[in-house]
Design an enzyme around this catalytic site. Structure first.
Site: not given
Length: 464
Positions: A79, A178, A154
């Site tokens: 990420k 997320s 996210s």
């Protein structure tokens, strides 16, 4: 079978038997990324040359019979929110375009030391503050199962690349769902560790809502990555000294007590989501667990009233400090970022919020004196549009059944698929444990994975 369809656990076993080369596997996921990226747009950058060198080095270590790391040769994407010294750290924001990180996140260091082949980084919404993944900087990330829909956020890029077959493992982070939201919408597995289990960086390492965690395509894969990234770190005073190793091994659920809660006290759950959740409950019963339907006095309004003072004390001021009140900088922020910051600024005081969090936790704790895990949907809706504005915080957050377990952030939560909605988007459930009882959620998840045989079925792939 296409090599990119292997789980990390399967690939690792084949490496050790010398039936597969890390170089062959890497080339398969690189080719798959090239084929899928024009549609899903989930990768911020690829490191193909360095990944090829790393894969070749892993191949040589296996060939020489040398000692290898737990993730040796496994393709993995990070990420983008997790910094790597000397590399971009843009956070999905025009305000950060071109920013170079000065330090490396501890979980990235551990992943590197474990021998993973890091070959790319994945998209996020701006500053990871939305449950969808689109930004002015990187554009719209789409769901491989149905590109009209979002992969969630996210950690949406991570969920999307796993679902598409562009990598075998990925990292995420979770402050309101997320990791679990993309796991649900993308039909993969994700784990929100309890606070302190996985080390983090300031200021969010001290945020009880927040945790970095693993994502993968099987429970065993997620356990493999979790065991690599967890454990104390000298840079994080909140990181726990206790090592809690988890496993994807399948065992009996006989005697395990499961609390089933469909609406968490008032969420408006889509009929397809409810049906798939009850399908999971039936599978757990078939696997030997005792499943009782229960209630909790929560609901979305109480969750939001409890959580906003916390966001107003941590995440909101963090975002405001970036724009610094300068009109030109504020204008460059995404509308959902501005909406989040405004909502946080209007929240109640932090002390009252802490009192509310304790009151929020107690009925869950009392319920769990009689149960090993709680099962509930991950998201109340069957999908959000890929370009969902997310500027109406109450409307969006009232669909996310993940946030309650950030409010009580010391509980482990394993998110697994539960089926497919009529729109072609996967649905999911959360397996919630008592505080710091990580092993229980993996035990239940592994048995459920075997009993359902959904996401491990060769047919469980988007048509992309």
């Amino acid at each position: 079978m296409d090599l990119y369809r292997l789980t990390a656990t399967e690939a690792s076993e084949q490496f050790r038997r010398r039936e597969l080369s890390p170089v062959e596997l890497l080339e398969s996921v690189i080719a798959r990324t090239a084929a899928t990226e024009p549609t899903i747009n989930a990768v911020t950058e690829q490191w193909i040359d360095s990944a090829r060198a790393a894969a070749a080095a892993s191949e040589a270590r296996f060939a020489a019979g040398e000692r290898v790391g737990a993730l040796e040769g496994i393709p993995l994407m990070l990420k983008e929110e997790q910094p790597i010294a000397g590399h971009l750290l843009e956070e999905g924001s025009l305000l950060e375009k071109g920013t170079i990180a000065e330090e490396t996140h501890p979980i990235v260091e551990r992943i590197q030391e474990a021998g993973a082949v890091i070959h790319g980084r994945t998209t996020t919404p701006e500053y990871s503050c939305a449950p969808v993944t689109h930004s002015k900087l990187w554009g719209i990330t789409r769901n491989p199962w149905n590109p009209d829909f979002t992969p969630g956020g996210s950690s949406g890029g991570s969920g999307a690349v796993l679902a598409a077959g562009s990598t075998l493992l990925a990292t995420g982070s979770d402050i309101g769902g997320s990791i679990r939201i993309p796991a649900s919408f993308c039909g993969v597995v994700g784990f929100k560790p309890p606070f302190g289990r996985v080390p983090g960086m300031a200021p969010f390492n001290s945020d009880t809502y927040c945790a970095d965690g693993p994502m993968g395509r099987s429970v065993a894969d997620v356990a493999l990555l979790q065991n690599v990234i967890s454990g104390p770190w000298v840079g994080d005073a909140a990181s726990l000294r206790e090592i809690a190793a988890v496993s994807g091994a399948v065992g009996s659920l006989r005697g395990i007590r499961v609390a089933l809660c469909i609406d968490l006290g008032g969420y408006d759950v889509d009929p397809a989501v409810e049906a798939n959740t009850r399908f999971v409950a039936a599978a757990l019963t078939a696997a030997g667990a005792i499943v009782d339907e229960v209630t909790l006095p929560w609901g979305p309004q109480r969750v939001l009233t409890t959580a906003w003072p916390h966001f107003g004390a941590v995440m909101g001021p963090f975002i405001e400090s970036i724009a610094d009140g300068v009109a030109e900088r504020v204008a460059q922020l995404m509308p959902y970022t501005r909406a989040f910051a405004a909502e946080a600024a209007a929240a109640g005081d932090y002390v009252s919020g802490l009192v509310a969090e304790s009151a929020f936790y107690r009925p869950f704790a009392e319920l769990m004196t009689g149960y090993d895990v709680l099962i509930c949907p991950t998201i109340a809706t069957a999908g959000l549009a890929a370009d969902e504005p997310c500027t109406d915080s109450e409307a969006v957050f009232s669909k996310l059944m993940t946030l309650p377990f950030n409010v009580i952030g010391r509980v482990p939560v394993l998110a697994v698929p539960s089926g497919i909605a009529p729109n072609g988007v996967p649905t999911g459930v959360q397996i919630v444990g008592r505080s710091y009882d990580d092993t229980a959620v993996f035990r239940v998840g592994a048995a459920l994975e075997q009993e359902l045989a959904l996401w491990t079925d060769p047919a469980w792939w988007p048509t992309l």
